[in-house]
Each structure stands twice: as C-alpha cells, then as structure tokens.
Design a protein around this motif. Structure first.
Motif, mmCIF file in Angstrom:
data_model
loop_
_atom_site.group_PDB
_atom_site.id
_atom_site.type_symbol
_atom_site.label_atom_id
_atom_site.label_comp_id
_atom_site.label_asym_id
_atom_site.label_seq_id
_atom_site.Cartn_x
_atom_site.Cartn_y
_atom_site.Cartn_z
ATOM 1 N N LEU A 30 0.818 -1.215 0.000
ATOM 2 C CA LEU A 30 0.000 0.000 0.000
ATOM 3 C C LEU A 30 0.853 1.267 0.000
ATOM 4 C CD1 LEU A 30 -2.742 -0.993 2.607
ATOM 5 C CD2 LEU A 30 -2.973 -0.903 0.122
ATOM 6 N N GLY A 31 2.177 1.110 0.143
ATOM 7 C CA GLY A 31 3.071 2.262 0.127
ATOM 8 C C GLY A 31 3.683 2.612 1.468
ATOM 9 N N PHE A 32 3.379 1.848 2.504
ATOM 10 C CA PHE A 32 3.913 2.122 3.841
ATOM 11 C C PHE A 32 5.310 1.501 3.966
ATOM 12 C CE2 PHE A 32 -0.642 2.458 4.268
ATOM 13 C CZ PHE A 32 -0.774 3.638 4.964
ATOM 14 N N VAL A 33 6.302 2.197 3.414
ATOM 15 C CA VAL A 33 7.683 1.725 3.456
ATOM 16 C C VAL A 33 8.536 2.747 4.206
ATOM 17 C CG1 VAL A 33 7.564 0.309 1.382
ATOM 18 C CG2 VAL A 33 8.135 2.712 1.186
ATOM 19 N N THR A 34 9.641 2.288 4.769
ATOM 20 C CA THR A 34 10.550 3.145 5.521
ATOM 21 C C THR A 34 10.972 4.339 4.671
ATOM 22 O OG1 THR A 34 11.339 1.227 6.737
ATOM 23 C CG2 THR A 34 12.726 3.194 6.784
ATOM 24 N N GLY A 35 10.861 5.531 5.263
ATOM 25 C CA GLY A 35 11.260 6.755 4.585
ATOM 26 C C GLY A 35 10.131 7.492 3.887
ATOM 27 N N SER A 36 8.973 6.866 3.738
ATOM 28 C CA SER A 36 7.829 7.523 3.090
ATOM 29 C C SER A 36 7.177 8.513 4.035
ATOM 30 C CB SER A 36 6.778 6.486 2.669
ATOM 31 O OG SER A 36 7.281 5.648 1.675
ATOM 32 N N PHE A 37 6.606 9.571 3.464
ATOM 33 C CA PHE A 37 5.887 10.561 4.258
ATOM 34 C C PHE A 37 4.414 10.202 4.290
ATOM 35 C CE2 PHE A 37 9.697 12.785 2.983
ATOM 36 C CZ PHE A 37 10.074 13.401 4.166
ATOM 37 N N VAL A 38 3.799 10.389 5.455
ATOM 38 C CA VAL A 38 2.393 10.064 5.652
ATOM 39 C C VAL A 38 1.742 11.176 6.467
ATOM 40 C CG1 VAL A 38 2.857 8.654 7.693
ATOM 41 C CG2 VAL A 38 0.787 8.256 6.405
ATOM 42 N N THR A 39 0.495 11.521 6.115
ATOM 43 C CA THR A 39 -0.256 12.563 6.806
ATOM 44 C C THR A 39 -1.638 12.037 7.158
ATOM 45 O OG1 THR A 39 0.860 14.204 5.441
ATOM 46 C CG2 THR A 39 -1.072 14.948 6.654
ATOM 47 N N ILE A 40 -2.073 12.264 8.396
ATOM 48 C CA ILE A 40 -3.425 11.893 8.813
ATOM 49 C C ILE A 40 -4.401 12.902 8.212
ATOM 50 C CG2 ILE A 40 -4.989 11.558 10.779
ATOM 51 C CD1 ILE A 40 -2.795 9.529 10.837
ATOM 52 N N VAL A 41 -5.374 12.415 7.457
ATOM 53 C CA VAL A 41 -6.384 13.284 6.853
ATOM 54 C C VAL A 41 -7.592 13.414 7.771
ATOM 55 C CG1 VAL A 41 -7.935 13.590 4.883
ATOM 56 C CG2 VAL A 41 -5.633 12.691 4.529
ATOM 57 N N SER A 42 -8.075 12.274 8.279
ATOM 58 C CA SER A 42 -9.211 12.303 9.203
ATOM 59 C C SER A 42 -9.259 11.019 10.021
ATOM 60 C CB SER A 42 -10.531 12.508 8.453
ATOM 61 O OG SER A 42 -10.834 11.381 7.673
ATOM 62 N N GLU A 43 -10.083 11.080 11.052
ATOM 63 C CA GLU A 43 -10.255 9.944 11.948
ATOM 64 C C GLU A 43 -11.755 9.783 12.165
ATOM 65 O OE1 GLU A 43 -8.324 8.542 16.175
ATOM 66 O OE2 GLU A 43 -7.621 10.365 15.202
ATOM 67 N N ASN A 51 -2.916 10.175 3.923
ATOM 68 C CA ASN A 51 -2.372 10.499 2.616
ATOM 69 C C ASN A 51 -0.983 9.912 2.560
ATOM 70 O OD1 ASN A 51 -3.915 11.830 0.776
ATOM 71 N ND2 ASN A 51 -3.227 13.878 1.318
ATOM 72 N N ILE A 52 -0.719 9.080 1.580
ATOM 73 C CA ILE A 52 0.618 8.525 1.395
ATOM 74 C C ILE A 52 0.866 8.342 -0.093
ATOM 75 C CG2 ILE A 52 -0.147 6.133 1.721
ATOM 76 C CD1 ILE A 52 2.678 5.725 3.095
ATOM 77 N N LYS A 53 1.971 8.860 -0.567
ATOM 78 C CA LYS A 53 2.346 8.754 -1.983
ATOM 79 C C LYS A 53 1.200 9.157 -2.889
ATOM 80 C CE LYS A 53 5.995 5.445 -1.336
ATOM 81 N NZ LYS A 53 6.684 4.288 -1.819
ATOM 82 N N GLU A 54 0.599 10.313 -2.616
ATOM 83 C CA GLU A 54 -0.483 10.889 -3.416
ATOM 84 C C GLU A 54 -1.727 10.006 -3.491
ATOM 85 O OE1 GLU A 54 0.986 12.328 -7.144
ATOM 86 O OE2 GLU A 54 2.817 13.073 -6.231
ATOM 87 N N SER A 55 -1.923 9.139 -2.490
ATOM 88 C CA SER A 55 -3.117 8.304 -2.401
ATOM 89 C C SER A 55 -3.716 8.443 -1.012
ATOM 90 C CB SER A 55 -2.770 6.830 -2.629
ATOM 91 O OG SER A 55 -2.267 6.625 -3.908
ATOM 92 N N ARG A 56 -5.012 8.229 -0.913
ATOM 93 C CA ARG A 56 -5.690 8.205 0.381
ATOM 94 C C ARG A 56 -6.042 6.761 0.704
ATOM 95 N NH1 ARG A 56 -9.374 13.470 1.495
ATOM 96 N NH2 ARG A 56 -7.673 14.925 1.173
ATOM 97 N N ILE A 57 -5.669 6.359 1.912
ATOM 98 C CA ILE A 57 -5.889 4.977 2.334
ATOM 99 C C ILE A 57 -6.511 4.978 3.722
ATOM 100 C CG2 ILE A 57 -4.737 2.800 2.916
ATOM 101 C CD1 ILE A 57 -2.627 3.518 0.813
#
Length: 73
Positions: A30-43, A51-57
C-alpha cells in the motif's frame, strides 16, 4: 510512536513497519515503506484516513499501530 497516535494534519515519516511478515508485505504494497511521508487526513469511528504517496488509504487502528513514525518538525 505508532501512526495510530499521530494527530490530524501532522506530516510524519515512516521509520519501521512491525507485525507478521504477511502484514508487513500488505502494508508495504500500500506504500507504507521506511522513509515515506504520511499525513493523517481524518479519523472516524476508530479508523484513520491517511495520505501517502499521493493516495488516500483507510486503516483500522490495529494496522495503524503497526506503523512506527517520527513526526516532522
């Protein structure tokens, strides 16, 4: 700290993915690899949308707790 503890809008970098080998492979696909940036969009209802690698998961708290992050200053 685990991704499940991050606050909405915080930009974090993934430091490690824990868990069984099958779980690690799934999250990495899904793109969750060491060094990737991730942002919480909502809970919502115990689930988080990131948001990770220009995708929402969407992840449940259990999976999010297996992703170790470091918050960017």
């Amino acid at each position: 700290m685990p991704l499940s503890m991050a606050k909405k809008g915080e930009i974090s970098v993934i430091k490690n993915v824990c868990g069984k080998e099958e779980t690690k492979r799934f999250l990495e696909s899904l793109g969750f690899v060491t060094g990737s940036f991730v942002t919480i969009v909502s809970e919502l209802g115990g689930n988080i949308i990131v948001n990770i690698k220009e995708s929402r998961i969407a992840l449940n708290k259990d999976l999010a707790s297996k992703i170790m992050i470091q918050v960017q200053a």
